[in-house]
Motif scaffolding. Structure first.
Motif, PDB file in Angstrom:
ATOM      1  N   PRO A  79       0.755  -1.346   0.090  1.00 60.63           N
ATOM      2  CA  PRO A  79       0.103  -0.031   0.058  1.00 60.63           C
ATOM      3  C   PRO A  79       0.635   1.402  -0.009  1.00 60.63           C
ATOM      4  O   PRO A  79       0.535   2.337  -0.685  1.00 60.63           O
ATOM      5  CB  PRO A  79      -0.852  -0.173   1.266  1.00 60.63           C
ATOM      6  CG  PRO A  79      -0.226  -1.377   2.165  1.00 60.63           C
ATOM      7  CD  PRO A  79       0.547  -1.770   1.241  1.00 60.63           C
ATOM      8  N   ARG A  80       2.105   1.393   0.343  1.00 61.06           N
ATOM      9  CA  ARG A  80       2.694   2.503   0.703  1.00 61.06           C
ATOM     10  C   ARG A  80       3.864   2.688  -0.711  1.00 61.06           C
ATOM     11  O   ARG A  80       4.162   3.776  -0.679  1.00 61.06           O
ATOM     12  CB  ARG A  80       3.586   2.607   1.836  1.00 61.06           C
ATOM     13  CG  ARG A  80       4.367   1.369   2.243  1.00 61.06           C
ATOM     14  CD  ARG A  80       5.166   1.643   3.435  1.00 61.06           C
ATOM     15  NE  ARG A  80       6.232   0.599   3.814  1.00 61.06           N
ATOM     16  CZ  ARG A  80       6.756   0.172   4.842  1.00 61.06           C
ATOM     17  NH1 ARG A  80       6.571   0.829   5.952  1.00 61.06           N
ATOM     18  NH2 ARG A  80       7.520  -0.747   4.822  1.00 61.06           N
ATOM     19  N   SER A  81       4.044   1.723  -1.242  1.00 62.00           N
ATOM     20  CA  SER A  81       4.814   1.938  -2.680  1.00 62.00           C
ATOM     21  C   SER A  81       4.182   2.668  -3.726  1.00 62.00           C
ATOM     22  O   SER A  81       4.669   3.785  -4.347  1.00 62.00           O
ATOM     23  CB  SER A  81       5.218   0.389  -3.290  1.00 62.00           C
ATOM     24  OG  SER A  81       5.941  -0.225  -2.361  1.00 62.00           O
ATOM     25  N   PHE A  82       2.759   2.493  -3.803  1.00 58.74           N
ATOM     26  CA  PHE A  82       2.043   3.327  -4.734  1.00 58.74           C
ATOM     27  C   PHE A  82       0.631   3.677  -4.297  1.00 58.74           C
ATOM     28  O   PHE A  82      -0.499   3.156  -4.578  1.00 58.74           O
ATOM     29  CB  PHE A  82       1.827   2.784  -6.097  1.00 58.74           C
ATOM     30  CG  PHE A  82       3.016   2.032  -7.038  1.00 58.74           C
ATOM     31  CD1 PHE A  82       3.504   3.096  -7.923  1.00 58.74           C
ATOM     32  CD2 PHE A  82       3.808   0.843  -6.699  1.00 58.74           C
ATOM     33  CE1 PHE A  82       4.877   2.782  -8.537  1.00 58.74           C
ATOM     34  CE2 PHE A  82       4.984   0.600  -7.361  1.00 58.74           C
ATOM     35  CZ  PHE A  82       5.173   1.536  -8.343  1.00 58.74           C
ATOM     36  N   PRO A  83       0.824   4.504  -3.364  1.00 64.48           N
ATOM     37  CA  PRO A  83      -0.275   5.100  -2.232  1.00 64.48           C
ATOM     38  C   PRO A  83      -1.744   5.357  -3.311  1.00 64.48           C
ATOM     39  O   PRO A  83      -2.786   5.205  -3.030  1.00 64.48           O
ATOM     40  CB  PRO A  83      -0.052   5.871  -1.398  1.00 64.48           C
ATOM     41  CG  PRO A  83       1.221   6.721  -2.166  1.00 64.48           C
ATOM     42  CD  PRO A  83       1.843   5.518  -3.037  1.00 64.48           C
ATOM     43  N   TYR A 140      12.905 -11.322  -1.305  1.00 61.20           N
ATOM     44  CA  TYR A 140      12.322 -10.228  -1.594  1.00 61.20           C
ATOM     45  C   TYR A 140      13.162  -9.009  -0.523  1.00 61.20           C
ATOM     46  O   TYR A 140      13.480  -9.388   0.434  1.00 61.20           O
ATOM     47  CB  TYR A 140      10.810 -10.080  -1.076  1.00 61.20           C
ATOM     48  CG  TYR A 140      10.235  -8.731  -1.154  1.00 61.20           C
ATOM     49  CD1 TYR A 140       9.882  -8.175  -2.254  1.00 61.20           C
ATOM     50  CD2 TYR A 140      10.077  -7.955   0.231  1.00 61.20           C
ATOM     51  CE1 TYR A 140       9.253  -6.979  -2.343  1.00 61.20           C
ATOM     52  CE2 TYR A 140       9.448  -6.657   0.107  1.00 61.20           C
ATOM     53  CZ  TYR A 140       9.102  -6.260  -1.286  1.00 61.20           C
ATOM     54  OH  TYR A 140       8.533  -4.858  -1.116  1.00 61.20           O
ATOM     55  N   TYR A 141      13.296  -8.069  -1.417  1.00 58.69           N
ATOM     56  CA  TYR A 141      13.994  -6.737  -0.783  1.00 58.69           C
ATOM     57  C   TYR A 141      13.059  -5.612  -1.010  1.00 58.69           C
ATOM     58  O   TYR A 141      12.321  -5.623  -2.158  1.00 58.69           O
ATOM     59  CB  TYR A 141      15.404  -6.752  -1.505  1.00 58.69           C
ATOM     60  CG  TYR A 141      16.394  -7.500  -0.846  1.00 58.69           C
ATOM     61  CD1 TYR A 141      17.087  -7.364   0.392  1.00 58.69           C
ATOM     62  CD2 TYR A 141      16.646  -8.670  -1.667  1.00 58.69           C
ATOM     63  CE1 TYR A 141      17.858  -8.068   0.780  1.00 58.69           C
ATOM     64  CE2 TYR A 141      17.387  -9.389  -0.738  1.00 58.69           C
ATOM     65  CZ  TYR A 141      18.139  -9.485   0.138  1.00 58.69           C
ATOM     66  OH  TYR A 141      18.931 -10.462   0.706  1.00 58.69           O
ATOM     67  N   GLN A 142      12.951  -4.630   0.017  1.00 55.94           N
ATOM     68  CA  GLN A 142      12.386  -3.405  -0.023  1.00 55.94           C
ATOM     69  C   GLN A 142      12.517  -2.761  -1.372  1.00 55.94           C
ATOM     70  O   GLN A 142      13.934  -2.523  -1.762  1.00 55.94           O
ATOM     71  CB  GLN A 142      12.448  -2.505   0.999  1.00 55.94           C
ATOM     72  CG  GLN A 142      11.505  -1.479   1.001  1.00 55.94           C
ATOM     73  CD  GLN A 142      11.583  -0.803   2.474  1.00 55.94           C
ATOM     74  OE1 GLN A 142      12.589  -0.995   2.982  1.00 55.94           O
ATOM     75  NE2 GLN A 142      10.497   0.101   2.847  1.00 55.94           N
ATOM     76  N   GLY A 143      11.793  -2.090  -2.545  1.00 50.21           N
ATOM     77  CA  GLY A 143      11.939  -1.544  -3.409  1.00 50.21           C
ATOM     78  C   GLY A 143      11.895  -2.480  -4.829  1.00 50.21           C
ATOM     79  O   GLY A 143      11.642  -1.882  -5.709  1.00 50.21           O
ATOM     80  N   MET A 144      11.755  -3.572  -4.515  1.00 45.29           N
ATOM     81  CA  MET A 144      11.492  -4.583  -5.736  1.00 45.29           C
ATOM     82  C   MET A 144      10.203  -4.273  -6.448  1.00 45.29           C
ATOM     83  O   MET A 144       9.643  -4.503  -7.613  1.00 45.29           O
ATOM     84  CB  MET A 144      11.503  -6.067  -5.272  1.00 45.29           C
ATOM     85  CG  MET A 144      12.832  -6.464  -5.418  1.00 45.29           C
ATOM     86  SD  MET A 144      12.843  -8.443  -4.768  1.00 45.29           S
ATOM     87  CE  MET A 144      14.636  -8.721  -5.243  1.00 45.29           C
ATOM     88  N   LEU A 145       9.429  -3.976  -5.444  1.00 50.95           N
ATOM     89  CA  LEU A 145       7.782  -3.416  -6.197  1.00 50.95           C
ATOM     90  C   LEU A 145       7.883  -2.546  -7.122  1.00 50.95           C
ATOM     91  O   LEU A 145       7.216  -2.287  -7.925  1.00 50.95           O
ATOM     92  CB  LEU A 145       6.780  -3.207  -4.727  1.00 50.95           C
ATOM     93  CG  LEU A 145       6.206  -4.186  -4.137  1.00 50.95           C
ATOM     94  CD1 LEU A 145       5.652  -3.664  -2.588  1.00 50.95           C
ATOM     95  CD2 LEU A 145       5.505  -5.171  -4.721  1.00 50.95           C
ATOM     96  N   PHE A 146       8.738  -1.384  -6.683  1.00 50.32           N
ATOM     97  CA  PHE A 146       8.915  -0.333  -7.984  1.00 50.32           C
ATOM     98  C   PHE A 146       9.516  -0.869  -9.279  1.00 50.32           C
ATOM     99  O   PHE A 146       9.211  -0.282 -10.149  1.00 50.32           O
ATOM    100  CB  PHE A 146       9.816   0.780  -7.325  1.00 50.32           C
ATOM    101  CG  PHE A 146       9.478   1.522  -6.198  1.00 50.32           C
ATOM    102  CD1 PHE A 146       8.288   2.345  -6.354  1.00 50.32           C
ATOM    103  CD2 PHE A 146       9.715   1.307  -4.828  1.00 50.32           C
ATOM    104  CE1 PHE A 146       7.686   3.119  -5.118  1.00 50.32           C
ATOM    105  CE2 PHE A 146       9.139   2.047  -3.776  1.00 50.32           C
ATOM    106  CZ  PHE A 146       8.221   2.984  -3.810  1.00 50.32           C
ATOM    107  N   LEU A 147       9.969  -1.929  -9.327  1.00 40.98           N
ATOM    108  CA  LEU A 147      10.178  -2.491 -10.674  1.00 40.98           C
ATOM    109  C   LEU A 147       9.486  -3.627 -11.125  1.00 40.98           C
ATOM    110  O   LEU A 147       8.833  -3.480 -12.275  1.00 40.98           O
ATOM    111  CB  LEU A 147      11.358  -3.503 -10.450  1.00 40.98           C
ATOM    112  CG  LEU A 147      12.848  -2.800  -9.683  1.00 40.98           C
ATOM    113  CD1 LEU A 147      13.977  -3.837  -9.719  1.00 40.98           C
ATOM    114  CD2 LEU A 147      13.236  -1.604 -10.815  1.00 40.98           C
ATOM    115  N   LEU A 148       8.617  -4.247 -10.098  1.00 43.58           N
ATOM    116  CA  LEU A 148       7.686  -5.396 -10.499  1.00 43.58           C
ATOM    117  C   LEU A 148       6.354  -4.651 -10.806  1.00 43.58           C
ATOM    118  O   LEU A 148       5.780  -5.263 -12.155  1.00 43.58           O
ATOM    119  CB  LEU A 148       7.319  -6.473  -9.533  1.00 43.58           C
ATOM    120  CG  LEU A 148       6.236  -7.376  -9.643  1.00 43.58           C
ATOM    121  CD1 LEU A 148       6.908  -8.398 -10.974  1.00 43.58           C
ATOM    122  CD2 LEU A 148       6.197  -8.394  -8.438  1.00 43.58           C
ATOM    123  N   VAL A 149       5.695  -3.769 -10.207  1.00 35.59           N
ATOM    124  CA  VAL A 149       4.369  -3.225 -10.563  1.00 35.59           C
ATOM    125  C   VAL A 149       4.343  -2.730 -11.832  1.00 35.59           C
ATOM    126  O   VAL A 149       3.431  -3.029 -12.281  1.00 35.59           O
ATOM    127  CB  VAL A 149       3.838  -2.289  -9.280  1.00 35.59           C
ATOM    128  CG1 VAL A 149       2.709  -1.382  -9.540  1.00 35.59           C
ATOM    129  CG2 VAL A 149       3.820  -2.969  -8.154  1.00 35.59           C
TER     130      VAL A 149
END
Length: 140
Positions: free
Chosen positions: A52-56, A85-94
């Motif tokens: 929820p906080r990666s792309f609010p 999993y490492y924090q920040g991977m969501l910014f690549l995957l999403v």
């Protein structure tokens, strides 16, 4: 997305493999999640916090089907890769999942290629996690 566009993006993901091979490998990894899915539980809490906080402000990411897709991709990643999993991977995957909607195998292997190209983590971390994983397999 037409076939020509898919082929162009597939070429970026894995030049030597066709989309059918990527799809087959993706299906195999999805099956492995049921066998080795416990690896994901180590990261589940952090992923639940980060989503929820990666792309609010993303309406697309608030869709339950989208959240399910992202979580499934990360589960498969945890089975596929020893680094977890490492924090920040969501910014690549999403963004990849958004761009390749309906082509989950393409978005996954694009994510894999991107993480490999970025050398996302220090080799010491990768070596530590591989050694830990090998010890766990020996103990179990």
């Amino acid at each position: 997305m037409n076939t020509r566009e898919i082929d162009k993006h597939r070429t970026w993901v894995a030049k030597e493999q066709n989309s059918a091979i990527l799809y087959r490998d993706y299906q195999y990894l999805k099956m492995l999640v049921h066998v080795k899915g416990g690896i994901y539980t180590n990261y589940k809490r952090q992923i639940e916090l980060d989503l929820p906080r990666s792309f609010p402000h993303s309406k697309w990411l608030k869709n339950p089907a989208t959240l399910k897709l992202i979580k499934r991709q990360l589960k498969i990643w945890c089975v596929y890769s020893p680094i977890g999993y490492y924090q920040g991977m969501l910014f690549l995957l999403v963004p990849l999942c958004y761009r390749y909607q309906g082509l989950d195998h393409i978005s996954f292997f694009a994510f894999v290629a991107l993480v490999k190209r970025l050398h996302f983590v220090n080799k010491d971390v990768v070596n530590y996690n591989v050694a830990r994983k090998e010890k766990e397999e020996v103990l179990h």
